[in-house]
Every structure is written in structure tokens, then in C-alpha cells.
Design a protein around this motif. Structure first.
Motif, PDB file in Angstrom:
ATOM      1  N   ALA A  88      14.203  31.367  50.834  1.00 43.44           N
ATOM      2  CA  ALA A  88      15.336  30.411  51.327  1.00 43.44           C
ATOM      3  C   ALA A  88      16.659  31.022  51.021  1.00 43.44           C
ATOM      4  O   ALA A  88      17.646  31.497  52.239  1.00 43.44           O
ATOM      5  N   GLU A  89      17.228  31.510  49.728  1.00 40.16           N
ATOM      6  CA  GLU A  89      18.728  32.062  49.540  1.00 40.16           C
ATOM      7  C   GLU A  89      18.885  33.838  49.816  1.00 40.16           C
ATOM      8  O   GLU A  89      19.915  33.614  49.495  1.00 40.16           O
ATOM      9  N   LYS A  90      17.821  34.223  49.515  1.00 39.67           N
ATOM     10  CA  LYS A  90      17.622  35.521  49.132  1.00 39.67           C
ATOM     11  C   LYS A  90      18.943  36.226  50.050  1.00 39.67           C
ATOM     12  O   LYS A  90      19.695  37.401  49.455  1.00 39.67           O
ATOM     13  N   CYS A  91      18.755  36.095  51.788  1.00 39.49           N
ATOM     14  CA  CYS A  91      19.709  37.000  52.063  1.00 39.49           C
ATOM     15  C   CYS A  91      21.209  36.346  52.326  1.00 39.49           C
ATOM     16  O   CYS A  91      22.765  36.442  53.074  1.00 39.49           O
ATOM     17  N   LEU A  92      21.553  35.342  51.397  1.00 42.01           N
ATOM     18  CA  LEU A  92      22.569  34.895  50.919  1.00 42.01           C
ATOM     19  C   LEU A  92      23.504  35.189  50.166  1.00 42.01           C
ATOM     20  O   LEU A  92      23.353  34.785  49.104  1.00 42.01           O
ATOM     21  N   THR A  93      24.598  35.284  50.436  1.00 41.77           N
ATOM     22  CA  THR A  93      25.692  35.726  49.837  1.00 41.77           C
ATOM     23  C   THR A  93      26.752  34.333  48.845  1.00 41.77           C
ATOM     24  O   THR A  93      26.388  33.424  49.296  1.00 41.77           O
ATOM     25  N   ALA A  94      27.019  34.247  47.806  1.00 35.97           N
ATOM     26  CA  ALA A  94      27.430  32.976  47.258  1.00 35.97           C
ATOM     27  C   ALA A  94      28.177  31.856  47.705  1.00 35.97           C
ATOM     28  O   ALA A  94      27.900  31.139  48.293  1.00 35.97           O
ATOM     29  N   SER A  95      29.024  33.578  48.581  1.00 38.80           N
ATOM     30  CA  SER A  95      29.559  32.176  49.074  1.00 38.80           C
ATOM     31  C   SER A  95      29.191  31.384  50.832  1.00 38.80           C
ATOM     32  O   SER A  95      29.784  30.622  50.863  1.00 38.80           O
ATOM     33  N   GLN A  96      28.558  31.230  50.995  1.00 41.41           N
ATOM     34  CA  GLN A  96      27.270  31.384  52.274  1.00 41.41           C
ATOM     35  C   GLN A  96      26.721  30.483  51.963  1.00 41.41           C
ATOM     36  O   GLN A  96      25.978  29.169  52.994  1.00 41.41           O
ATOM     37  N   ARG A  97      26.369  29.472  50.901  1.00 41.88           N
ATOM     38  CA  ARG A  97      25.151  28.569  50.604  1.00 41.88           C
ATOM     39  C   ARG A  97      26.319  27.552  50.243  1.00 41.88           C
ATOM     40  O   ARG A  97      27.031  27.196  49.733  1.00 41.88           O
ATOM     41  N   ARG A 125      13.829  24.020  51.080  1.00 38.72           N
ATOM     42  CA  ARG A 125      13.555  25.316  51.858  1.00 38.72           C
ATOM     43  C   ARG A 125      14.815  25.443  53.010  1.00 38.72           C
ATOM     44  O   ARG A 125      15.422  26.872  52.909  1.00 38.72           O
ATOM     45  N   ALA A 126      14.198  24.945  54.129  1.00 38.91           N
ATOM     46  CA  ALA A 126      14.850  24.890  55.163  1.00 38.91           C
ATOM     47  C   ALA A 126      16.225  24.408  54.917  1.00 38.91           C
ATOM     48  O   ALA A 126      17.596  24.762  55.220  1.00 38.91           O
ATOM     49  N   LEU A 127      17.093  23.169  53.599  1.00 36.28           N
ATOM     50  CA  LEU A 127      18.408  22.781  53.526  1.00 36.28           C
ATOM     51  C   LEU A 127      19.420  23.944  52.763  1.00 36.28           C
ATOM     52  O   LEU A 127      19.644  24.377  52.894  1.00 36.28           O
ATOM     53  N   LEU A 128      18.311  25.174  52.078  1.00 37.93           N
ATOM     54  CA  LEU A 128      18.319  26.048  50.839  1.00 37.93           C
ATOM     55  C   LEU A 128      19.003  26.830  52.056  1.00 37.93           C
ATOM     56  O   LEU A 128      19.552  28.760  51.330  1.00 37.93           O
ATOM     57  N   SER A 129      18.390  27.344  52.948  1.00 38.86           N
ATOM     58  CA  SER A 129      18.426  28.069  54.151  1.00 38.86           C
ATOM     59  C   SER A 129      20.379  27.842  54.718  1.00 38.86           C
ATOM     60  O   SER A 129      20.902  29.217  55.728  1.00 38.86           O
ATOM     61  N   SER A 130      21.125  27.163  54.046  1.00 41.06           N
ATOM     62  CA  SER A 130      22.264  26.720  53.930  1.00 41.06           C
ATOM     63  C   SER A 130      21.935  26.714  55.471  1.00 41.06           C
ATOM     64  O   SER A 130      23.414  27.512  56.332  1.00 41.06           O
ATOM     65  N   PRO A 131      22.155  26.067  56.962  1.00 46.15           N
ATOM     66  CA  PRO A 131      22.094  25.947  58.300  1.00 46.15           C
ATOM     67  C   PRO A 131      23.171  24.990  58.620  1.00 46.15           C
ATOM     68  O   PRO A 131      23.085  24.379  57.924  1.00 46.15           O
ATOM     69  N   GLU A 132      23.256  25.557  59.465  1.00 46.99           N
ATOM     70  CA  GLU A 132      24.858  24.691  60.664  1.00 46.99           C
ATOM     71  C   GLU A 132      23.576  22.908  61.023  1.00 46.99           C
ATOM     72  O   GLU A 132      24.420  21.848  62.057  1.00 46.99           O
ATOM     73  N   LEU A 133      22.537  23.160  61.714  1.00 52.00           N
ATOM     74  CA  LEU A 133      21.767  22.883  62.686  1.00 52.00           C
ATOM     75  C   LEU A 133      20.490  23.447  61.859  1.00 52.00           C
ATOM     76  O   LEU A 133      19.734  24.165  61.712  1.00 52.00           O
ATOM     77  N   LEU A 134      19.508  21.742  61.477  1.00 48.97           N
ATOM     78  CA  LEU A 134      18.821  20.988  60.735  1.00 48.97           C
ATOM     79  C   LEU A 134      17.294  20.756  61.858  1.00 48.97           C
ATOM     80  O   LEU A 134      17.670  19.146  62.782  1.00 48.97           O
TER      81      LEU A 134
END
Length: 213
Positions: free
Chosen positions: A99-108, A144-153
Motif C-alpha cells: 500500500a505504501e509503494k507509490c508514496l513518498t516519505a512525506s506523503q505517508r 493496508r487501506a490505512l497505509l495508503s494514507s487516504p484522506e477518506l476511508l
């Protein structure tokens, strides 16, 4: 703050929703076929309304007339289904990290360790999906959903198919997300008692109408 203007038309069904919600958890109930799951799938981008628009926090995610359709991975919205859809060839840790693979460190927004601790899944990290119980698999799916760093779940009947004992195990984790994470959620269910436990703001979705409960 959760802000959502939503309108779609599907076959003969036409629905308009305008929400201004100062709450972390909005519950949606309604009869089968009233459009609850369709609403969530349109929000996340799995379905496209045949008419209308979708806005979230002032951003237009979809507008049929203006030919706007933001890709799923750019909407910053995560959807948890009633069946945990985990990658069977990966273990739990690999499913979570994916879930984190497309995120930069600052986006997490959340760390791996924070989510593992929150959902109490540290002992499951080396297991494959087929080695998990239904409740364990659903907790991993939520993680996994939370680790995609959403703004809405979005939660689409997340406890359906689980027995009462497992439901009583998982509901407190949703309460922990409410209490410990600043993340708005929309929770669709047939079981009003789940929303009562979570102290959710609840609306009922009916044919061409919504009502507050």
C-alpha cells in the motif's frame, strides 16, 4: 471535515446527496438495492456515474458534463470491502507494505509500525492470506487501506459474513481508528447496532431520497 456533493444516475435510479459533515464517522444504512455500495464505488472511482458530479473537500473527482474523471490512485480515498481482498502469494507484511509503494516519505500519514500496533497484527506479519481467520484477514485489509494514507476511508459492510464473536473483536478497532487517527470514515452497513456502538452520525438511503436518523 467531510464535505461531499454527490449525484449519479444508474438505469432508472437517480440520486442526489449533499453532505456537510463535521464528524469523523458517517454511517449509511438502507435496504438492499438502495445504492449504498454503488455510492462508495463511485466515490473511490470503481464505477462512473452516468450523469452528475462528485466532489470531496472542494476537489472535483468526477464530472460527466465537464469530462473530469480523476484516477482512483489520485483520489486519496480507500475502500475496504466486506471480503478481505488480500494478495494470496504475499504474506501479511508484504500486503501491508504494498500500500505504501507509490508514496513518498512525506506523503505517508501513518507509519507501518503505528498501524501494526493499532490493529494488533504484529504476530501475523509472516503468515500468508490463507493462514488467517476471517477477522484477522479483515484487520490486515483495514491496515493496508490505512497505509495508503487516504484522506477518506470507506467501509462497505466490513463485518458481513463474520460471526458475532469476530464482530465484537473488530468493532473496537474501528473505535480506535476514530479515537487515535484524524481520518473521516463512511461506514455502510445493514446492522444499525454497529453504528450505535461507534456513535456514528447516521443517514438512511432510500429510493431517490436520504433521511437523517
Amino acid at each position: 471535515m467531510l464535505r461531499c456533493d454527490f449525484e449519479y444516475q444508474y438505469a432508472d435510479f437517480h440520486l442526489k446527496i449533499k453532505l456537510e459533515q463535521h464528524t469523523k464517522l458517517l454511517g449509511i444504512v438502507g435496504a438492499s438495492g438502495s445504492g449504498k455500495s454503488t455510492f462508495l464505488k463511485c466515490l473511490v472511482g470503481l464505477l462512473q456515474p452516468s450523469a452528475g458530479f462528485i466532489q470531496f473537500n472542494g476537489q472535483t473527482l468526477f464530472d460527466r458534463e465537464r469530462k473530469i474523471n480523476i484516477a482512483m490512485h489520485q483520489r486519496k480515498i480507500a475502500l475496504v470491502f466486506q471480503n478481505a481482498l488480500l494478495f494470496p502469494h504475499m504474506n501479511v507484511q508484504q500486503n501491508l507494505v504494498y500500500a505504501e509503494k507509490c508514496l513518498t516519505a512525506s506523503q505517508r500519514k501513518f507509519s507501518f509500525e503505528q498501524i501494526v500496533e493499532l490493529l494488533e497484527i504484529e504476530k501475523l506479519l509472516t503468515r500468508k492470506a490463507h493462514q488467517l481467520s476471517g477477522g484477522e484477514a479483515q484487520r490486515v485489509s483495514i491496515g493496508r487501506a490505512l497505509l495508503s494514507s487516504p484522506e477518506l476511508l470507506l467501509l462497505d459492510e466490513p463485518l458481513t459474513g463474520l460471526d458475532t464473536h469476530l464482530k465484537q473483536q473488530i468493532l473496537p478497532f474501528f473505535k480506535k481508528i476514530q479515537d487515535e487517527i484524524d481520518l473521516p470514515m463512511i461506514y455502510v452497513t445493514h446492522q444499525h447496532e454497529e453504528l450505535t456502538f461507534l456513535k456514528a452520525k447516521v443517514i438512511r438511503l432510500g429510493q431517490n431520497a436520504i433521511s437523517e436518523i
